[in-house]
Write an enzyme that holds these catalytic residues in place. Sequence first.
Site, short mmCIF file in Angstrom:
data_model
loop_
_atom_site.label_atom_id
_atom_site.label_comp_id
_atom_site.label_asym_id
_atom_site.label_seq_id
_atom_site.Cartn_x
_atom_site.Cartn_y
_atom_site.Cartn_z
N ARG A 261 -8.25 1.59 -3.09
CA ARG A 261 -8.26 2.85 -3.80
C ARG A 261 -7.32 3.75 -3.00
O ARG A 261 -7.30 4.34 -2.05
CB ARG A 261 -9.74 3.32 -3.60
CG ARG A 261 -10.10 4.70 -4.28
CD ARG A 261 -11.43 5.24 -4.30
NE ARG A 261 -12.32 4.06 -4.66
CZ ARG A 261 -12.86 3.90 -5.71
NH1 ARG A 261 -12.57 4.31 -6.84
NH2 ARG A 261 -13.68 2.85 -5.87
N GLU A 333 -13.90 -4.27 -9.50
CA GLU A 333 -13.12 -4.02 -10.82
C GLU A 333 -11.68 -4.26 -10.43
O GLU A 333 -11.04 -3.60 -9.47
CB GLU A 333 -13.49 -2.68 -11.26
CG GLU A 333 -12.44 -2.47 -12.53
CD GLU A 333 -12.56 -0.99 -12.96
OE1 GLU A 333 -11.38 -0.33 -13.34
OE2 GLU A 333 -13.40 -0.02 -12.51
#
Length: 408
Positions: A261, A333
């Site tokens: 991230r 994901e």
Amino acid sequence: MIDIRLAREQPEAMRAALSRKGAGELFDELLAVDAAWRSQSSAAESLRARTRLNRRPTPEQLEELQGVKDELKTAEVELEATEKRRTELLDLVPNPPEADVPDGSTDDDAVEIRRVGTEPEFAFEIRDHVELGGFDLERGVRLSGARFAYRRGPSALLELAMYRYALDHLLGEGFEPVLPPVLVRAEAMYGTGFLPNEEVNLYRVDRDDLYLTGTSEVALAGLHAGEILETAELPLRYAGYSTCFRREAGAAGRDTRGIFRVHQFDKVEMYVYTTPENSHAEHERILAIEEELVTKLGLAYRVVCTAAGDLGPSASKKYDIEAYIPSQGRYREITSCSNTTDYQARRLNIRFRNGERKLQIAHTLNGTAMTARWLIALMETYQEPNGEVAVPAVLHPYGAPVRLPAPK
């Protein structure tokens, strides 16, 4: 934006759908303001008509005319305020979810559709992608702050090969490659639904009044903004490669280690323009392409259907592919693909001529073909006891090293 005419015709059905996205009350306000706007518009037009005289007015008529003009001025002020609020609400109300989208509002509410592949097992202590090497996090933070990183050496070559692999596959599927701008005007962000709803996650260059895009979806959607497409052209399929920027607001404390991230990353994105009749089939086709890309790399993954309350403003339905990340012992994901139906095209005024030569709003879809997150799953899945990573043969023709060296 939603079709306001359809909202007037089917208010109960649309409210029920939007309530699943947490927007039921917003929709109620929109209908109320829209009704007031129509009533005030009609009243204002009636007053305007009374100000148009066909012959020279008498003194009495002049006095009456002045009263009508004063009344009209007040009515137009009220109408302007109502119209402003109506526009604000139209901008905020999201695309209703499809009927088969599951209820809920978090990742945990997503429904698993299938799992494919075997989760890797290791007879040695697993290293995560940071330990396997090629990511200079300390210098990235020193240069740019938290959630920035250098990708260096063989790992950088591997990542670039993955993008080229994805693009090559999409070329074979009929997609046109595009290198789009990453700085866009507010109209493009609005058109794709990132404004006003997602402004907190956008980077803006105030001096130039431009936004850095968080996905090439924005530029690919803007490619045909304001255009009328011919049915014979559809579907139009584009594969955009770009650097992307996201603030990751609200992600404090989440995924702080490594590159899962980050604020800056690269991505290959699919974008499709099609007719309403074919948008469902195109959605399934995009998902199938994503699955084929993952399968060829030999990664274990699962497909989930995102819950209604967890969908973005533009999406009516979204599939995610989650790859197994060995160091975390769970699926995360790596792709998503969304059907945005006519929501983005309506905001961007993208239409096509149907079989009757009448203008109709197009449908648009988007899906991830490759990001750096795939690199995490790949490196950890193919790691060996000495810390080397055996790179899948499918990537070798694209400049990927045969093996990543063991960390020093």
